[in-house]
Scaffold this motif. Structure first.
Motif, PDB file in Angstrom:
ATOM      1  N   SER A  39       0.860  -1.187   0.000  1.00 39.36           N
ATOM      2  CA  SER A  39       0.000   0.000   0.000  1.00 39.36           C
ATOM      3  C   SER A  39       0.889   1.228   0.000  1.00 39.36           C
ATOM      4  O   SER A  39       2.053   1.175   0.408  1.00 39.36           O
ATOM      5  CB  SER A  39      -0.923   0.023   1.219  1.00 39.36           C
ATOM      6  OG  SER A  39      -0.175   0.220   2.404  1.00 39.36           O
ATOM      7  N   GLY A  40       0.344   2.326  -0.467  1.00 38.38           N
ATOM      8  CA  GLY A  40       1.129   3.547  -0.491  1.00 38.38           C
ATOM      9  C   GLY A  40       1.217   4.210   0.862  1.00 38.38           C
ATOM     10  O   GLY A  40       2.227   4.811   1.211  1.00 38.38           O
ATOM     11  N   LYS A  41       0.160   4.108   1.657  1.00 36.15           N
ATOM     12  CA  LYS A  41       0.112   4.744   2.966  1.00 36.15           C
ATOM     13  C   LYS A  41      -0.498   3.794   3.979  1.00 36.15           C
ATOM     14  O   LYS A  41      -1.122   2.790   3.622  1.00 36.15           O
ATOM     15  CB  LYS A  41      -0.697   6.051   2.913  1.00 36.15           C
ATOM     16  CG  LYS A  41      -2.169   5.844   2.521  1.00 36.15           C
ATOM     17  CD  LYS A  41      -2.886   7.148   2.255  1.00 36.15           C
ATOM     18  CE  LYS A  41      -3.050   7.975   3.522  1.00 36.15           C
ATOM     19  NZ  LYS A  41      -3.999   7.354   4.465  1.00 36.15           N
ATOM     20  N   GLY A  42      -0.296   4.107   5.248  1.00 35.55           N
ATOM     21  CA  GLY A  42      -0.878   3.291   6.297  1.00 35.55           C
ATOM     22  C   GLY A  42      -2.347   3.596   6.494  1.00 35.55           C
ATOM     23  O   GLY A  42      -2.862   4.611   6.029  1.00 35.55           O
ATOM     24  N   GLY A  43      -3.055   2.693   7.184  1.00 32.52           N
ATOM     25  CA  GLY A  43      -4.448   2.941   7.518  1.00 32.52           C
ATOM     26  C   GLY A  43      -5.450   2.560   6.457  1.00 32.52           C
ATOM     27  O   GLY A  43      -6.636   2.874   6.596  1.00 32.52           O
ATOM     28  N   GLY A  93       4.380   2.158   1.663  1.00 27.27           N
ATOM     29  CA  GLY A  93       5.409   2.937   0.982  1.00 27.27           C
ATOM     30  C   GLY A  93       6.331   2.090   0.134  1.00 27.27           C
ATOM     31  O   GLY A  93       6.091   0.913  -0.131  1.00 27.27           O
ATOM     32  N   THR A  94       7.432   2.714  -0.279  1.00 25.71           N
ATOM     33  CA  THR A  94       8.377   2.082  -1.215  1.00 25.71           C
ATOM     34  C   THR A  94       9.781   2.053  -0.624  1.00 25.71           C
ATOM     35  O   THR A  94      10.754   2.377  -1.296  1.00 25.71           O
ATOM     36  CB  THR A  94       8.391   2.841  -2.549  1.00 25.71           C
ATOM     37  OG1 THR A  94       8.713   4.225  -2.285  1.00 25.71           O
ATOM     38  CG2 THR A  94       7.046   2.788  -3.237  1.00 25.71           C
ATOM     39  N   GLY A  95       9.886   1.678   0.647  1.00 22.04           N
ATOM     40  CA  GLY A  95      11.176   1.716   1.333  1.00 22.04           C
ATOM     41  C   GLY A  95      11.990   0.447   1.193  1.00 22.04           C
ATOM     42  O   GLY A  95      11.866  -0.315   0.222  1.00 22.04           O
ATOM     43  N   ASP A  96      12.825   0.208   2.210  1.00 24.44           N
ATOM     44  CA  ASP A  96      13.814  -0.876   2.167  1.00 24.44           C
ATOM     45  C   ASP A  96      13.193  -2.251   1.968  1.00 24.44           C
ATOM     46  O   ASP A  96      13.706  -3.071   1.197  1.00 24.44           O
ATOM     47  CB  ASP A  96      14.639  -0.871   3.458  1.00 24.44           C
ATOM     48  CG  ASP A  96      15.497   0.377   3.580  1.00 24.44           C
ATOM     49  OD1 ASP A  96      16.337   0.596   2.703  1.00 24.44           O
ATOM     50  OD2 ASP A  96      15.308   1.125   4.554  1.00 24.44           O
ATOM     51  N   ILE A  97      12.094  -2.532   2.691  1.00 26.99           N
ATOM     52  CA  ILE A  97      11.508  -3.866   2.634  1.00 26.99           C
ATOM     53  C   ILE A  97      10.981  -4.172   1.236  1.00 26.99           C
ATOM     54  O   ILE A  97      11.168  -5.280   0.717  1.00 26.99           O
ATOM     55  CB  ILE A  97      10.384  -4.012   3.675  1.00 26.99           C
ATOM     56  CG1 ILE A  97      10.970  -4.053   5.092  1.00 26.99           C
ATOM     57  CG2 ILE A  97       9.566  -5.267   3.423  1.00 26.99           C
ATOM     58  CD1 ILE A  97      11.775  -5.289   5.400  1.00 26.99           C
ATOM     59  N   ALA A 147      -6.212  10.956  -1.832  1.00 26.24           N
ATOM     60  CA  ALA A 147      -4.854  10.926  -1.275  1.00 26.24           C
ATOM     61  C   ALA A 147      -4.309   9.502  -1.242  1.00 26.24           C
ATOM     62  O   ALA A 147      -3.143   9.261  -1.575  1.00 26.24           O
ATOM     63  CB  ALA A 147      -4.842  11.527   0.126  1.00 26.24           C
ATOM     64  N   ALA A 148      -5.130   8.541  -0.844  1.00 26.84           N
ATOM     65  CA  ALA A 148      -4.698   7.139  -0.802  1.00 26.84           C
ATOM     66  C   ALA A 148      -4.450   6.617  -2.208  1.00 26.84           C
ATOM     67  O   ALA A 148      -3.533   5.836  -2.454  1.00 26.84           O
ATOM     68  CB  ALA A 148      -5.752   6.290  -0.097  1.00 26.84           C
ATOM     69  N   ARG A 149      -5.284   7.091  -3.152  1.00 19.23           N
ATOM     70  CA  ARG A 149      -5.151   6.639  -4.538  1.00 19.23           C
ATOM     71  C   ARG A 149      -3.798   7.052  -5.123  1.00 19.23           C
ATOM     72  O   ARG A 149      -3.114   6.259  -5.778  1.00 19.23           O
ATOM     73  CB  ARG A 149      -6.281   7.232  -5.362  1.00 19.23           C
ATOM     74  CG  ARG A 149      -6.303   6.828  -6.816  1.00 19.23           C
ATOM     75  CD  ARG A 149      -7.235   7.728  -7.634  1.00 19.23           C
ATOM     76  NE  ARG A 149      -8.474   8.028  -6.948  1.00 19.23           N
ATOM     77  CZ  ARG A 149      -9.380   8.902  -7.411  1.00 19.23           C
ATOM     78  NH1 ARG A 149      -9.144   9.541  -8.545  1.00 19.23           N
ATOM     79  NH2 ARG A 149     -10.486   9.126  -6.745  1.00 19.23           N
ATOM     80  N   GLU A 150      -3.397   8.274  -4.870  1.00 17.57           N
ATOM     81  CA  GLU A 150      -2.148   8.786  -5.441  1.00 17.57           C
ATOM     82  C   GLU A 150      -0.931   8.039  -4.901  1.00 17.57           C
ATOM     83  O   GLU A 150      -0.028   7.673  -5.662  1.00 17.57           O
ATOM     84  CB  GLU A 150      -2.031  10.281  -5.165  1.00 17.57           C
ATOM     85  CG  GLU A 150      -3.035  11.123  -5.947  1.00 17.57           C
ATOM     86  CD  GLU A 150      -2.975  12.595  -5.576  1.00 17.57           C
ATOM     87  OE1 GLU A 150      -2.391  12.914  -4.515  1.00 17.57           O
ATOM     88  OE2 GLU A 150      -3.498  13.424  -6.341  1.00 17.57           O
ATOM     89  N   VAL A 151      -0.907   7.807  -3.588  1.00 19.28           N
ATOM     90  CA  VAL A 151       0.261   7.116  -3.034  1.00 19.28           C
ATOM     91  C   VAL A 151       0.234   5.635  -3.365  1.00 19.28           C
ATOM     92  O   VAL A 151       1.283   4.998  -3.464  1.00 19.28           O
ATOM     93  CB  VAL A 151       0.370   7.334  -1.500  1.00 19.28           C
ATOM     94  CG1 VAL A 151       0.709   8.766  -1.187  1.00 19.28           C
ATOM     95  CG2 VAL A 151      -0.900   6.921  -0.772  1.00 19.28           C
ATOM     96  N   ALA A 152      -0.946   5.057  -3.557  1.00 22.07           N
ATOM     97  CA  ALA A 152      -1.032   3.651  -3.968  1.00 22.07           C
ATOM     98  C   ALA A 152      -0.436   3.472  -5.356  1.00 22.07           C
ATOM     99  O   ALA A 152       0.215   2.466  -5.644  1.00 22.07           O
ATOM    100  CB  ALA A 152      -2.478   3.180  -3.946  1.00 22.07           C
ATOM    101  N   GLU A 153      -0.658   4.462  -6.221  1.00 21.58           N
ATOM    102  CA  GLU A 153      -0.071   4.394  -7.553  1.00 21.58           C
ATOM    103  C   GLU A 153       1.454   4.409  -7.480  1.00 21.58           C
ATOM    104  O   GLU A 153       2.133   3.707  -8.230  1.00 21.58           O
ATOM    105  CB  GLU A 153      -0.576   5.558  -8.399  1.00 21.58           C
ATOM    106  CG  GLU A 153      -2.049   5.448  -8.762  1.00 21.58           C
ATOM    107  CD  GLU A 153      -2.570   6.702  -9.453  1.00 21.58           C
ATOM    108  OE1 GLU A 153      -1.745   7.574  -9.777  1.00 21.58           O
ATOM    109  OE2 GLU A 153      -3.788   6.796  -9.664  1.00 21.58           O
TER     110      GLU A 153
END
Length: 379
Positions: free
Chosen positions: A123-127, A233-237, A259-265
């Motif tokens: 997912s792009g963001k939590g929650g 997000g798109t971090g280390d893991i 907002a969730a849509r944009e970060v999911a992309e």
């Protein structure tokens, strides 16, 4: 008239071959755990079973299963189970029997011959309910008879053990970690190794090493499906998953909110850099069913389809919207109590939507990414 003790030993050992070790899920006779069987003239059977480790959390269940199996043999008048512990040499032999000659740090899911379908839930963001989606899909797949495992790769925000109701702790057998299970789903999480609710404060290299151990050192057995609950997000893991298990396919979870849509992309677009396949998008918290039959779209509408369309355009592949999960209080209650809604309330709208996603994932064949196709050049 009781049978002679000598004639009972063969059917007793046959009965013991039906008893599986609760952690390894293979017959205790095959694993070399039955050290001796003696039968008295009166038909009382004494069975000595060797545990893999002295603190085996499943020893009571093993004792009950052995007692029940042997008691069903005609001519047996009583059963006495004595528990011992394997020696270091026996544990090494057991590890070799289970893992073969594979190197200690080899990840079975990354091997060309692996038949396990690996889904990395991102997912792009939590929650947005990523972990709720993960545990319910896992429970639904297991209920269909598949062998399922879950890696709680959200090292900082681990929650899978609570949501699946896992209370047991992993046990170690000669450099192998035996994962506990609940609802027929095997689970490993960093939360099983930290005291209480202690926070994990690690940098990237330690995260990578932890994930590698979860994949290589844990004895998963022959899994049909492995789900990996990634941190948002798109971090280390996310990068480590692509490196360690190239065949892992991304399952993107979002809500209808802009907002969730944009970060999911953005989370899904990491597939462009890691060359992973996106299996699809799940839209969570899509609407709230009202008593009058109408729907209240608390977070807007169309977000899941928009993410799927955007990812399809950016990757040049087909990215379907696998399902829309309505807001349902029973989903939250199930997560708090460790009883997934797909099991406790299978007829609820949320459970039906989650089961439909699980059906789609169960029917898919394994990705060809990272696999040898067995082709040879010809003139």
């Amino acid at each position: 008239m009781p049978q002679p003790s000598a004639s009972l030993e063969s059917p007793i050992r046959a009965a013991l071959s039906t008893v599986d070790d609760p952690e390894i899920n293979r017959p205790i006779t095959e694993l070399g755990m039955v050290e001796s069987v003696t039968v008295s003239e009166a038909g009382v059977v004494a069975v000595r079973v060797l545990l893999t480790v002295s603190g085996c959390p499943m020893k009571d269940k093993l004792t009950r299963d052995v007692t029940a199996a042997v008691s069903r043999v005609d001519g047996v008048t009583g059963v006495q189970v004595e528990l011992g512990v394997m020696s270091d040499a026996q544990r090494t032999e057991l590890r070799t029997k289970l893992r073969g000659d594979a190197p200690a740090n080899e990840i079975p899911f990354a091997q060309p011959g692996s038949r396990t379908r690996v889904y990395a839930v991102a997912s792009g963001k939590g929650g947005v309910g990523k972990s709720s989606v993960t545990v319910n899909i896992a429970a639904a797949l297991a209920a269909k008879g598949l062998s399922v495992g879950v890696v709680d790769a959200d090292i900082y925000g681990f929650s899978v053990p609570r949501m699946l109701g896992v209370t047991g702790k992993p046990t170690q057998v000669d450099q192998m970690i035996m994962p506990p299970s609940a609802h027929d789903v095997k689970v490993i999480s960093i939360g099983m190794f930290t005291p209480g609710n202690t926070a994990v404060v690690w940098r990237g290299p330690m995260l990578h090493r932890a994930l590698q151990q979860f994949l290589a050192d844990v004895f998963w057995g022959d899994l049909d499906v492995l789900l990996m609950d990634l941190p948002p997000g798109t971090g280390d893991i996310a990068i480590s998953v692509a490196q360690l298990v190239p065949a892992a396919e991304l399952l993107v979870v979002t809500t209808p909110q802009l907002a969730a849509r944009e970060v999911a992309e953005r989370a899904g677009s990491i597939a462009l850099q890691t060359h992973q396949q996106i299996v699809g998008v799940v839209e969570n918290m899509s609407w709230l069913d009202m008593p009058d039959g109408s729907r209240m779209e608390l977070f807007g509408s169309g977000g899941g389809q928009a993410v799927a369309d955007s990812l399809a355009a950016s990757t040049g592949t087909r990215v379907p919207l696998l399902g829309q999960i309505p807001i349902d209080q029973t989903v939250r209650e199930g997560g708090d109590s460790g009883a997934p809604v797909v099991l406790t309330a299978p007829d609820s709208p949320a459970a039906q939507a989650l089961n439909a996603v699980a059906e789609t994932l169960a029917a898919r064949s394994r990705s060809l990414v990272g696999r040898s196709l067995g082709l040879t050049p010809s003139r």
